[in-house]
Motif scaffolding. Structure first.
Motif, PDB file in Angstrom:
ATOM      1  N   MET A  88       0.837  -1.202   0.000  1.00 34.08           N
ATOM      2  CA  MET A  88       0.000   0.000   0.000  1.00 34.08           C
ATOM      3  C   MET A  88       0.867   1.245   0.000  1.00 34.08           C
ATOM      4  SD  MET A  88      -3.107  -0.815   2.632  1.00 34.08           S
ATOM      5  CE  MET A  88      -4.213  -2.190   2.407  1.00 34.08           C
ATOM      6  N   SER A  89       0.348   2.324  -0.614  1.00 36.68           N
ATOM      7  CA  SER A  89       1.077   3.589  -0.630  1.00 36.68           C
ATOM      8  C   SER A  89       0.624   4.471   0.506  1.00 36.68           C
ATOM      9  CB  SER A  89       0.835   4.313  -1.967  1.00 36.68           C
ATOM     10  OG  SER A  89      -0.530   4.610  -2.108  1.00 36.68           O
TER      11      SER A  89
ATOM     12  N   ASP B  17      -9.493   3.423   1.194  1.00 34.54           N
ATOM     13  CA  ASP B  17      -9.320   3.867  -0.192  1.00 34.54           C
ATOM     14  C   ASP B  17      -9.294   5.388  -0.233  1.00 34.54           C
ATOM     15  OD1 ASP B  17      -9.265   1.304  -1.053  1.00 34.54           O
ATOM     16  OD2 ASP B  17     -11.319   1.259  -1.826  1.00 34.54           O
TER      17      ASP B  17
ATOM     18  N   GLY C 283      -9.072   6.527  -5.054  1.00 34.61           N
ATOM     19  CA  GLY C 283      -9.046   5.326  -5.857  1.00 34.61           C
ATOM     20  C   GLY C 283      -7.892   4.389  -5.575  1.00 34.61           C
ATOM     21  N   LYS C 284      -7.066   4.713  -4.568  1.00 35.05           N
ATOM     22  CA  LYS C 284      -5.911   3.877  -4.253  1.00 35.05           C
ATOM     23  C   LYS C 284      -5.944   3.474  -2.780  1.00 35.05           C
ATOM     24  CE  LYS C 284      -2.889   6.072  -7.692  1.00 35.05           C
ATOM     25  NZ  LYS C 284      -1.605   6.803  -7.909  1.00 35.05           N
TER      26      LYS C 284
ATOM     27  N   VAL D 286      -4.530   2.931   0.875  1.00 37.63           N
ATOM     28  CA  VAL D 286      -3.495   3.531   1.718  1.00 37.63           C
ATOM     29  C   VAL D 286      -3.566   2.899   3.101  1.00 37.63           C
ATOM     30  CG1 VAL D 286      -3.468   5.738   0.478  1.00 37.63           C
ATOM     31  CG2 VAL D 286      -5.003   5.430   2.423  1.00 37.63           C
TER      32      VAL D 286
END
Length: 444
Positions: free
Chosen positions: A1-2, A281, A284-285, A287
């Motif tokens: 995950m970022s 989310d 859209g990513k 974390v």
């Protein structure tokens, strides 16, 4: 995950600040000078101001016209409505709320300063601290604005005397400290000439502090989220039910305070059901962590009943739910607020029926005295109220969280906003007023 680093966050810090001042203190000129000297004015805007100023026979552009946009404001030379200005420097982005100074526009100042992290209060160096200055300081304290700048304006008209500035700064700081204002920064300026607004003044070599813009660029904006109560009002339940995401169920909203991490145990209020965050989310990513004021979608371990208006909080840091709210309010509608008034209360994303059970006192901002049991609050009045809600609300005190400790009262008939409220004690607590609320009325 970022993850998003604190360095990335600090690179895009945003400061919301408000301005306030008595009539003819030069507030609009200060805002105009700030925008002009920070190169935040478009060429066509400046040309329009120059033409308008020339048509009035003025030799130099009247920078106040950059903010006073209403015709009545220009004709009378006063600020009536809240005007928002957006500008940026290489060091920070800003949202400026230019608020009126008149007593009859107190509600406008409350609206503009309610989300501010800093308030600039102007004082005319010739007049010093006046009644309206004290009102503005009281409102800033009431709204828990963490930083206050005292801009002592028109120093050019008092020959840039240090003693005049020092006397005003000392008087104001003493008063603000009594109100509980945590920080006051006094700056001597001349908005008309530009002294100490953006560039340091050559006329006040005795002053070694920051200019107004320098202070705005460097004042700490609180991002120490470990001290905040994490709160996420649920705005929308996302269920795509698509072939790609057949079982996706996310709870979306803007984080009102604090920080959430994957693995955190959370509780959903007012139901009290608990579960664990399995995913977050953001844009859209996925974390690992998210914080205020990011808009996110939380994924939870258990399928529990959650809908718009619910509040997601840490399991070990949940506010109490109650149907009886005691709050300080500013009445903003022309129609009075009375005991027994049936209203809707909007708290976060939740709206429920409520009734005004009592109005224990009205605050007089001139001397901070309390008028007991006035029975009603009229436009611009600030007072204490007791509200009974139809359903339990998980409300923090305003002192702990400005977002989840605030609410508005709405007219159920036409949707008009009646009152802005802050849960808990006001900035000063004189002798408590006896509560003699009448229990007759709209009971729950």
């Amino acid at each position: 995950m970022s993850t998003i680093t604190t360095e990335e966050l600090s690179a895009t810090t945003l400061l919301r600040f408000a301005t306030a001042g008595s009539v003819d203190d030069g507030k609009s000129t200060l805002v105009g000078r700030l925008l002009h000297d920070s190169k935040s004015v478009l060429a066509d805007q400046l040309e329009a101001v120059e033409r308008a100023s020339a048509s009035r026979g003025q030799d130099a552009p009247d920078l106040a016209l950059l903010t006073d946009g209403l015709r009545a404001e220009r004709e009378q030379g006063i600020t009536i409505d809240v005007a928002y200005r957006y500008f940026a420097t290489p060091r920070r982005r800003f949202i400026l709320a230019d608020t009126p100074g008149h007593v009859q526009y107190t509600r406008n100042m409350v609206t503009g300063a309610s989300t501010a992290e800093l308030t600039v209060i102007l004082v005319d160096a010739r007049n010093g601290v006046v009644e309206q200055t004290r009102r503005h300081a009281a409102i800033a304290a009431l709204l828990r604005v963490p930083h206050v700048v005292l801009a002592v304006n028109k120093m050019d008209l008092v020959d840039y005397q240090e003693s005049v500035f020092a006397s005003i700064a000392e008087e104001f700081t003493a008063y603000a400290t009594e109100l509980g204002v945590p920080e006051v920064t006094a700056i001597p300026i001349s908005a008309l000439v530009g002294d100490n607004v953006v560039d340091p003044s050559a006329n006040m070599d005795w002053y070694g502090g920051p200019t107004v813009l320098e202070h705005l660029e460097t004042v700490p904006v609180s991002h120490d989220l470990t001290r905040c109560h994490a709160r996420l009002p649920v705005q929308y339940v996302i269920r795509p039910q698509s072939p790609e995401l057949p079982d996706y169920r996310g709870y979306a909203g803007q984080i009102a305070a604090g920080t959430f991490r994957v693995g955190d145990e959370i509780t959903v209020l007012p139901s009290g059901r608990s579960t664990t965050i399995t995913g977050i989310d953001l844009l859209g990513k996925p974390v690992d962590v998210a914080w205020t004021p990011q808009s996110v979608t939380l994924l939870l371990a258990d399928d529990i009943d959650i809908s718009r208006g619910d509040l997601i909080v840490p399991a070990k840091d949940a506010p109490a739910t109650t149907q009886d709210l005691e709050a300080t309010v500013c009445h903003v509608a022309d129609e009075p607020l009375t005991v027994g008034h049936r209203v809707l209360i909007k708290h976060g994303t939740r709206t429920v029926k409520a009734i005004v059970k009592d109005i224990p006192s009205r605050l007089t901002l001139d001397d901070l005295s309390l008028h007991p049991h006035p029975g009603r609050l009229t436009a611009n009045d600030i007072g204490r109220v007791t509200i009974r809600t139809a359903e339990p609300l998980p409300a923090d005190t305003y002192a702990d969280s400005r977002r989840t400790g605030s609410f508005i009262l709405i007219d159920p008939n036409d949707g008009t906003t009646l009152t802005a409220g802050m849960v808990g004690e006001s900035f000063a607590s004189p002798d408590p007023v006896d509560d003699e609320a009448d229990d007759d009325g709209w009971d729950f």
